[in-house]
Scaffold this active site. Structure first.
Site, PDB file in Angstrom:
ATOM      1  N   ASP A 129      -2.052  -9.627  -8.311  1.00 38.71           N
ATOM      2  CA  ASP A 129      -1.192  -8.786  -8.010  1.00 38.71           C
ATOM      3  C   ASP A 129       0.127  -8.811  -9.054  1.00 38.71           C
ATOM      4  O   ASP A 129       0.956  -9.627  -9.024  1.00 38.71           O
ATOM      5  CB  ASP A 129      -0.628  -8.867  -6.532  1.00 38.71           C
ATOM      6  CG  ASP A 129      -1.526  -8.629  -5.715  1.00 38.71           C
ATOM      7  OD1 ASP A 129      -1.879  -7.507  -5.638  1.00 38.71           O
ATOM      8  OD2 ASP A 129      -1.913  -9.363  -4.869  1.00 38.71           O
TER       9      ASP A 129
ATOM     10  N   MET B 131      -4.722   1.328  -0.421  1.00 40.15           N
ATOM     11  CA  MET B 131      -3.768   0.087   0.206  1.00 40.15           C
ATOM     12  C   MET B 131      -3.789   0.275   1.763  1.00 40.15           C
ATOM     13  O   MET B 131      -3.390   1.226   2.772  1.00 40.15           O
ATOM     14  CB  MET B 131      -2.267   0.288  -0.003  1.00 40.15           C
ATOM     15  CG  MET B 131      -2.154   0.214  -1.522  1.00 40.15           C
ATOM     16  SD  MET B 131      -2.511  -1.528  -2.339  1.00 40.15           S
ATOM     17  CE  MET B 131      -1.580  -2.585  -1.064  1.00 40.15           C
TER      18      MET B 131
ATOM     19  N   HIS C 226      -4.072  -5.676 -10.231  1.00 37.52           N
ATOM     20  CA  HIS C 226      -3.670  -4.636  -9.568  1.00 37.52           C
ATOM     21  C   HIS C 226      -2.119  -4.369  -9.902  1.00 37.52           C
ATOM     22  O   HIS C 226      -1.214  -5.210  -9.647  1.00 37.52           O
ATOM     23  CB  HIS C 226      -3.670  -4.977  -8.169  1.00 37.52           C
ATOM     24  CG  HIS C 226      -3.028  -4.123  -6.992  1.00 37.52           C
ATOM     25  ND1 HIS C 226      -2.706  -4.322  -5.669  1.00 37.52           N
ATOM     26  CD2 HIS C 226      -2.584  -2.784  -7.103  1.00 37.52           C
ATOM     27  CE1 HIS C 226      -2.011  -3.492  -5.143  1.00 37.52           C
ATOM     28  NE2 HIS C 226      -1.870  -2.415  -6.146  1.00 37.52           N
TER      29      HIS C 226
ATOM     30  N   HIS D 157      -8.326 -10.923  -7.767  1.00 32.88           N
ATOM     31  CA  HIS D 157      -7.329 -10.152  -7.315  1.00 32.88           C
ATOM     32  C   HIS D 157      -5.921 -10.638  -7.976  1.00 32.88           C
ATOM     33  O   HIS D 157      -5.591 -11.442  -7.538  1.00 32.88           O
ATOM     34  CB  HIS D 157      -7.427  -9.631  -6.011  1.00 32.88           C
ATOM     35  CG  HIS D 157      -6.474  -8.161  -5.854  1.00 32.88           C
ATOM     36  ND1 HIS D 157      -6.780  -6.862  -6.339  1.00 32.88           N
ATOM     37  CD2 HIS D 157      -5.175  -8.281  -5.504  1.00 32.88           C
ATOM     38  CE1 HIS D 157      -5.805  -6.078  -5.791  1.00 32.88           C
ATOM     39  NE2 HIS D 157      -4.820  -7.020  -5.304  1.00 32.88           N
TER      40      HIS D 157
ATOM     41  N   SER E  91      -6.781 -12.580  -3.359  1.00 33.44           N
ATOM     42  CA  SER E  91      -5.724 -12.203  -3.876  1.00 33.44           C
ATOM     43  C   SER E  91      -4.858 -13.471  -4.138  1.00 33.44           C
ATOM     44  O   SER E  91      -4.348 -14.404  -3.449  1.00 33.44           O
ATOM     45  CB  SER E  91      -4.780 -11.299  -3.102  1.00 33.44           C
ATOM     46  OG  SER E  91      -3.478 -11.465  -3.656  1.00 33.44           O
TER      47      SER E  91
ATOM     48  N   MET F 270       3.700  -7.319  -9.903  1.00 36.25           N
ATOM     49  CA  MET F 270       4.788  -6.626  -9.317  1.00 36.25           C
ATOM     50  C   MET F 270       6.041  -6.709 -10.161  1.00 36.25           C
ATOM     51  O   MET F 270       6.268  -7.721 -10.818  1.00 36.25           O
ATOM     52  CB  MET F 270       5.205  -7.156  -7.932  1.00 36.25           C
ATOM     53  CG  MET F 270       3.819  -7.341  -7.017  1.00 36.25           C
ATOM     54  SD  MET F 270       4.306  -7.858  -5.307  1.00 36.25           S
ATOM     55  CE  MET F 270       2.882  -8.020  -4.796  1.00 36.25           C
TER      56      MET F 270
ATOM     57  N   MET G 167       1.352  -3.242  -9.715  1.00 38.94           N
ATOM     58  CA  MET G 167       2.410  -2.316  -9.081  1.00 38.94           C
ATOM     59  C   MET G 167       3.718  -2.319  -9.781  1.00 38.94           C
ATOM     60  O   MET G 167       4.424  -3.187  -9.284  1.00 38.94           O
ATOM     61  CB  MET G 167       2.519  -3.354  -7.724  1.00 38.94           C
ATOM     62  CG  MET G 167       1.361  -2.939  -6.813  1.00 38.94           C
ATOM     63  SD  MET G 167       1.382  -4.330  -5.353  1.00 38.94           S
ATOM     64  CE  MET G 167       0.406  -5.567  -6.391  1.00 38.94           C
TER      65      MET G 167
ATOM     66  N   ASP H 143      -7.055  -3.281   0.395  1.00 43.29           N
ATOM     67  CA  ASP H 143      -6.212  -4.094  -0.003  1.00 43.29           C
ATOM     68  C   ASP H 143      -4.924  -4.241   1.019  1.00 43.29           C
ATOM     69  O   ASP H 143      -4.141  -3.419   1.080  1.00 43.29           O
ATOM     70  CB  ASP H 143      -5.595  -4.014  -1.330  1.00 43.29           C
ATOM     71  CG  ASP H 143      -4.588  -5.154  -1.882  1.00 43.29           C
ATOM     72  OD1 ASP H 143      -4.566  -6.205  -1.133  1.00 43.29           O
ATOM     73  OD2 ASP H 143      -3.984  -5.158  -2.961  1.00 43.29           O
TER      74      ASP H 143
HETATM   75  C1  DX5 Z   1       0.204  -6.426  -1.221  1.00 42.42           C
HETATM   76  C2  DX5 Z   1      -0.690  -6.959  -2.445  1.00 42.42           C
HETATM   77  C3  DX5 Z   1      -1.852  -7.587  -1.882  1.00 42.42           C
HETATM   78  C4  DX5 Z   1      -1.710  -8.938  -1.108  1.00 42.42           C
HETATM   79  C5  DX5 Z   1      -2.610  -9.067  -0.046  1.00 42.42           C
HETATM   80  O1  DX5 Z   1       1.112  -5.737  -1.961  1.00 42.42           O
HETATM   81  O2  DX5 Z   1      -1.243  -5.783  -3.211  1.00 42.42           O
HETATM   82  O3  DX5 Z   1      -2.934  -7.762  -2.838  1.00 42.42           O
HETATM   83  O4  DX5 Z   1      -1.588  -9.854  -1.912  1.00 42.42           O
HETATM   84  O5  DX5 Z   1      -2.291  -9.928   0.790  1.00 42.42           O
HETATM   85  P1  DX5 Z   1      -2.805 -10.139   2.390  1.00 42.42           P
HETATM   86  O6  DX5 Z   1      -4.382  -9.972   2.411  1.00 42.42           O
HETATM   87  O7  DX5 Z   1      -2.273 -11.205   2.746  1.00 42.42           O
HETATM   88  O8  DX5 Z   1      -2.197  -8.903   2.834  1.00 42.42           O
HETATM   89 ZN    ZN Z   2      -3.191  -5.841  -4.366  1.00 43.92          ZN
END
Ligand code: DX5
Ligand code: ZN
Length: 242
Positions: free
Chosen positions: A33, A135, A64, A31, A6, A35, A66, A174
């Protein structure tokens, strides 16, 4: 198993170097993320950064989302270079429509479920997705503690997918993934593992990848994993590592 690091935990001041180091270490997926400060209490980055990374990397971009109402942005993220777009079932009123629209863009489609979300929808959506993301923390931040209920959820998801035409659907986990829980996650049926804080910051990356693989090397592939290895359409841009 494919490890998808990630980017959230990478060194944001040196992203191009980070991507080059990942590729040199044998990593095939990344990956990303996204947000929006509404679906989750945090804001990260959008299509322009993805596009910049795309021009610097051949990694499979597993994106991903979110974000609320993700259908509004799938075209932008695809154009920026996403190989797989993962939407949250909790963020979209018309999930089947959005998954279909993602595939129509020539992109792999994934569906993410928060820890408290029931998985029964997989019965109805198994044929509409290439991957389900379970998740194992509540989304929003890296560095949170892994929720052990995830093992049971993986097994249940595999059973529901297989019984409803989703034998080829990959299962991704994840949140809080680390070398210690990796063997149990793979044993439960996870095929793609995301890791942020337990991966980045542990150089050299080839050695860290080996630490994740250590507990599962030598384990015989199950029939469905053999089938996945042959699914060139899913794995065009990444290879199973064990
Ligand atoms: C959380 C993200 C993850 C996160 C994972 O909301 O979707 O992808 O970055 O990080 P770790 O492995 O540190 O939990
Ligand atoms: Zn993620």
């Amino acid at each position: 198993m494919i490890l998808s690091p990630s980017l959230l935990s990478a060194d944001f001041g040196h992203l191009a170097e980070e991507l080059a180091a990942l590729e040199a270490a044998g990593i095939t997926w990344l990956h990303l993320d996204i947000m929006d400060g509404a679906f989750v209490p945090n804001i990260t980055f959008g299509p322009p950064l993805l596009q910049a990374l795309r021009s610097a990397s051949k990694l499979f971009f597993d994106v991903h989302l979110m974000i609320e109402e993700p259908a509004r942005y799938i075209g932008d993220f695809r154009a920026a270079g996403a190989d797989m777009l993962v939407i949250h079932v909790e963020a979209d009123r018309h999930v089947q429509r959005t998954l279909t629209a993602i595939r129509a863009l020539g992109c792999k489609a994934g569906l993410a479920l928060n820890p408290g979300t029931d998985i029964s929808c997989l019965r109805w959506l198994a044929r509409d997705m290439d991957m389900v993301l379970l998740m194992s923390v509540n989304p929003g931040f890296s560095g949170q503690a892994f929720l052990p209920i995830t093992y049971e959820k993986i097994r249940d998801a595999r059973r529901i997918l297989d019984a409803n035409g989703g034998e080829g659907v990959l299962i991704q986990v994840d949140g809080g993934v680390c070398p210690e829980n990796t063997p149990l996650l793979v044993e439960a049926g996870a095929q793609i593992l995301v890791s942020g804080s337990a991966f980045f910051g542990h150089k050299p990356y080839a050695q860290r990848l080996a630490a994740f693989m250590a507990g599962i090397n030598g384990r015989a592939l199950r029939p469905e994993e053999e089938a996945l290895r042959r699914r060139k359409d899913i794995l065009d841009n990444g290879t199973l590592l064990c």
